[in-house]
Design an enzyme around this catalytic site. Structure first.
Site: not given
Ligand code: IMP
Ligand code: MG
Length: 353
Positions: A33, A62
């Protein structure tokens, strides 16, 4: 070793970059982010990116403001705003089919998007497991099912794009296309997702995503060798945010975050983001591991409101310039792009200066 086609000059202790060309990898610096969508969509239009390979998966959104509309893209490359750009999804990525087809319709890119035949598929049972599993809830995953889909892939039982009739019309060899574009001197961008601190290898384990998110991993997922990369651009926000669980050094209370103007909600899941001040030591670490040749700083206008919508470096206040110089000192890389507002053109582009 990277063959860097940029030339850096140290002028009055500041870097100046002469010209962008070749293959650029864009990655996030912290916990995602950081504003990669904005930076990538700007580069698409400005540098006329011929080919973009998106890596990662549907867990990342994105955000792009284009033509009066806001897009939060989970699958389609952020360069779609440049209508001549060939849009590709790499072999190392994971596809959520309904989300991909929905975004293809929304962005009207059916005729120019391609999916690698070996890209793996997230199935409904993966998402269901991710949403219900106690450990996933403890980590605070996005619930899209990316972790379980990658487990399936590692077991060698996953479905690939090649197996899906709805994807037949998009199938291609992404590595072949990307390398051919590089060989014929086209402008190529490899789009990373999330940030280095969410990397399975280098991040804040176990509170990380299910794959490596570094620039090297982005190359690997796209099928482009590191010697073919010219620029590694690490995107950092002027303050840090994080969603989900895990330590966040210097974390502010929600009240303080609101007061500072740092309070955000996630573009994908709508969850509240936690926030903290910019961390120079962390910036040093993440740019080192990524092999950054350049840094982008987004949302400078939130830290220094008088820089809102500035497009020229000299319009910045002394304090804002000092902050940018401190980032360059910590990272050892020039800050070439500075975001000063949400619009695609609210940017200071120092690459030609
Ligand atoms: P997962 O990738 O859905 O397995 O989530 C694992 C961790 O990564 C969690 O803390 C999510 O909030 C974080 N996370 C996954 N994708 C993003 C993203 O695009 N932006 C911010 N945090 C993310
Ligand atoms: Mg994002």
């Amino acid at each position: 070793m990277l063959t860097n086609t940029f030339k850096y000059h140290l002028v009055n202790s500041r870097f100046t970059v002469v010209k962008r060309m070749g293959c650029t990898v864009v990655v996030g610096g912290f916990w995602g982010d950081e504003g990669k969508g904005k930076i990538i969509s700007y580069l698409a239009l400005k540098d006329k990116i011929d080919v973009c390979v998106r890596t990662g998966s549907v867990n990342a959104a994105h955000t792009i403001y284009y033509d009066g509309k806001r897009y939060a893209l989970h699958m389609v490359p952020s360069t779609f705003v440049y209508d001549k750009c060939r849009l590709l999804i790499g072999a190392g990525a994971n596809i959520h089919i309904p989300q991909l087809l929905k975004e293809i319709r929304e962005t009207n890119v059916e005729s120019r998007i391609g999916v690698d035949k070996q890209t793996s598929i997230i199935e409904p049972n993966h998402s269901a497991t991710d949403k219900s599993d106690t450990h996933s809830r403890r980590i605070g995953t996005t619930g899209w099912g990316v972790g379980p889909a990658i487990q399936e892939r590692a077991k060698r039982t996953a479905k690939l794009a090649n197996d899906i009739p709805d994807l037949k019309r998009f199938l291609t060899d992404v590595a072949e296309e990307a390398n051919a574009a590089i060989d014929t001197k086209k402008t190529v961008l490899l789009e990373g997702t999330q940030g280095l601190m969410l990397s399975l290898f280098h991040g804040s384990y176990p509170y990380v995503t299910s794959r490596d998110t570094s620039a090297a991993a982005v190359c690997s997922e796209a099928g482009v060798g590191p010697s073919n990369v010219d620029t590694v651009l690490v995107v950092c926000k002027a303050f840090i945010t994080r969603v989900g669980s895990g330590n966040l050094p210097g974390e502010l209370s929600k009240e303080d975050a609101i007061r500072q103007g740092w309070f955000e909600t996630a573009s994908g899941t709508g969850r509240e983001r936690r926030s903290a001040p910019f961390n120079f030591e962390l910036a040093r670490k993440v740019t080192k591991i990524n092999g950054a040749t350049e840094v982008a700083v987004t949302k400078l206008d939130i830290l220094y409101p008088n820089s809102k919508e500035a497009t020229v470096y000299n319009e910045l206040s002394q304090e804002a310039k000092k902050f940018i110089e401190q980032v360059e000192k910590a990272t050892g890389a020039p800050v070439t792009l500075i975001g000063t507002g949400p619009g695609a053109l609210d940017i200071i582009d120092r690459r030609g200066s």
